[in-house]
Design an enzyme around this catalytic site. Structure first.
Site, PDB file in Angstrom:
ATOM      1  N   ASP A  53     -33.730  16.071 -21.387  1.00  0.00           N
ATOM      2  CA  ASP A  53     -33.122  16.900 -21.387  1.00  0.00           C
ATOM      3  C   ASP A  53     -32.345  17.746 -22.280  1.00  0.00           C
ATOM      4  OD1 ASP A  53     -31.113  19.046 -20.399  1.00  0.00           O
ATOM      5  OD2 ASP A  53     -29.819  17.314 -18.878  1.00  0.00           O
TER       6      ASP A  53
ATOM      7  N   ASP B  30     -31.513  25.256 -22.326  1.00  0.00           N
ATOM      8  CA  ASP B  30     -31.739  24.335 -21.385  1.00  0.00           C
ATOM      9  C   ASP B  30     -33.223  23.648 -20.520  1.00  0.00           C
ATOM     10  OD1 ASP B  30     -30.796  21.510 -19.535  1.00  0.00           O
ATOM     11  OD2 ASP B  30     -30.315  23.185 -18.155  1.00  0.00           O
TER      12      ASP B  30
END
Ligand SMILES: *[C@@H]1O[C@H](CO)[C@@H](O)[C@H](O)[C@H]1NC(C)=O
Ligand SMILES: *[C@@H]1O[C@H](CO)[C@@H](O)[C@H](O)[C@H]1NC(C)=O
Ligand SMILES: *[C@@H]1O[C@H](CO)[C@@H](O)[C@H](O)[C@H]1NC(C)=O
Ligand SMILES: *[C@@H]1O[C@H](CO)[C@@H](O)[C@H](O)[C@H]1NC(C)=O
Length: 430
Positions: A299, A120
């Site tokens: 992201d 992430d």
């Protein structure tokens, strides 16, 4: 940044091995696998799944922005807290099957134990379910510090609060963490004693979370895994690249896997060293600028593209027949006519990268509907857009820690050779 280096004081009790690798590996591949999409077999969008993703993203950015303020003593420049309240994911998560995340393997402890994590770039901490976890950890593999010779208890709690009132809690440890042969020693990790619904196995297939953003948004706070690798001299290049694509995905540590990309790489400097945040020149519809001068957080931990409500409304105004679907699908979502899906492109560093129309289309509102959910939704998170894998799966992305910049290149067409490699990787992961 008070406390950020707190864990280095404890290195005394966490012995760094003195063996220096003769020649650090020049880049290592971690195959990533992806779970389901947000549509059912009729191509109808699951509004619950979509809404959950918005909520998970909101919570994550919220805690990152909060950590930034705590760690640095000032507000993140793009935080919109002054314009009102910081956005919160106020809705409780709905139970759905299989969150759509990219996951890969990480080895923790001595002897090493394998876990799956969501890689992430929108957060910075390494989080695993602990052996004493009693809430929402069922089905996940547990981290057992008592079984690891290199585990050091930091005697330090952590709490990650979510906007919906739930929390993930646990204790911080130092341990040895290896990904594809690259080993960080004395890496801080959070061993959860309590997960929350967002991390329950049904929602979140990987065991844990591996944050790849900067230390200033670390909740612990501590050095993120990749930063630890750099400071321990374990990577030849302080950079990693990500390819997210249904036909073969990988995280490449210690450089960019150049052969996966083609053409010029468009680099943009990180504007705020917290998330991977850069300027986005414009968002175009069929080659015409619809909105320009935006800030974007890159992201890998979300499938979505989300922007602030004002510029997202401006974007959809450029698409005839588009509608605000807040009533029918959920707050912040828009529809476009299913039969005239435009080519939407994002421009970074002067180069446009387009999202194929069948990707931009997130699915029909209902089986007979002529309206399809557009791949860009609105949420007031701050003065920025969040760019998830709806876009990232169309490019090769370089996260350059050394030069503080993000690069995008077009994906190279897959060759027989890479197809073969991917099928080999696939058979390894199954
Ligand atoms: C951790 O949290 C528990 C319960 O919230 C508390 O009793 C304990 O003192 C905390 N430990 C540390 C080291 O802060
Ligand atoms: C990006 O940062 C580098 C190094 O600080 C600088 O030389 C360069 O001019 C910057 N590029 C842009 C487009 O601002
Ligand atoms: C969409 O419509 C709702 C009312 O139904 C409104 O509250 C919201 O602000 C609109 N969204 C945008 C981004 O304009
Ligand atoms: C964009 O191009 C597509 C395909 O040619 C077309 O169907 C659509 O109407 C166009 N939309 C806009 C806003 O120009």
């Amino acid at each position: 940044m008070r406390n950020l280096l707190g864990s280095s004081i404890l290195l005394l009790s966490c012995a760094l091995s003195l063996a220096i690798p003769t020649e650090p590996p020049s880049g290592l591949r971690i195959p990533l696998t992806k779970r389901r999409s947000l549509v059912d077999e009729d191509g109808v969008i699951s509004s619950d799944a979509l809404q959950n993703e918005v909520n998970i993203l909101t919570m994550k950015l919220h805690r990152g922005l909060e950590a930034f303020e705590r760690n640095t003593g000032y507000l993140h420049p793009k935080d919109n807290i002054e314009n009102g309240k910081r956005a919160k994911g106020a809705d409780p998560l709905k139970e759905i099957q299989d969150g759509s995340l990219w996951q890969g393997d990480v080895f923790v402890g001595t002897p090493p134990r394998r876990f799956t994590v969501d890689f992430d770039t929108g957060s910075s901490d390494l989080l695993l379910p602990g052996e004493d976890c009693t809430v929402d950890c069922q089905g996940h593999k547990r981290y057992k510090p008592s079984k690891s010779r290199t585990a050091v208890d930091l005697n330090k709690n952590f709490t990650i609060s979510f906007g919906d009132g739930s929390t993930v809690q646990g204790n911080q440890f130092l341990d040895t963490v290896t990904i594809a042969g690259l080993t960080a020693e004395c890496q801080t990790l959070g061993s959860a004693t309590q997960y929350s619904l967002g991390f329950a196995k049904s929602e979140f297939p990987p065991d844990g979370l591996m944050g790849l953003a900067f230390p200033s948004v670390s909740v612990f706070p501590s050095s993120p895994f990749f930063q630890t690798l750099i400071s321990q001299g374990k990577t030849t290049k302080p950079e990693f690249s990500v390819k997210l694509s249904q036909e073969g995905s990988e995280l490449f540590l210690g450089g960019t896997d150049e052969k996966l990309g083609t053409g010029v790489t468009a680099f943009s400097n990180v504007t705020d060293v917290a998330f991977w945040q850069v300027n986005m020149d414009s968002v175009d519809v069929n080659g015409t600028v619809a909105v320009q001068g935006l800030s974007a957080i890159i992201d890998t931990g979300t499938t979505l593209i989300i922007g602030d409500p004002t510029t997202v409304a401006q974007f959809y105004a450029a698409i005839p027949g588009s509608k605000n679907a807040s009533e029918s699908v959920g707050n912040g979502h828009f529809t476009v006519p299913c039969d005239t899906i435009p080519e939407v492109s994002l421009t970074f560093g002067g180069i446009s990268f387009s999202i194929p129309p069948d990707e931009f289309n997130r699915g029909r509102v209902s089986k007979e509907s002529l309206d399809c959910i557009g791949g860009i939704s609105a949420k007031n998170l701050g003065d920025f857009w969040v760019i998830g894998d709806l876009f990232l799966q169309t490019v090769l992305t370089t996260f350059d820690v050394g030069n503080l910049r993000v690069g995008f290149a077009q994906l190279a067409p897959t060759t027989a050779e890479t197809d073969l490699r991917d099928s080999m990787l696939l058979s390894q992961t199954n």
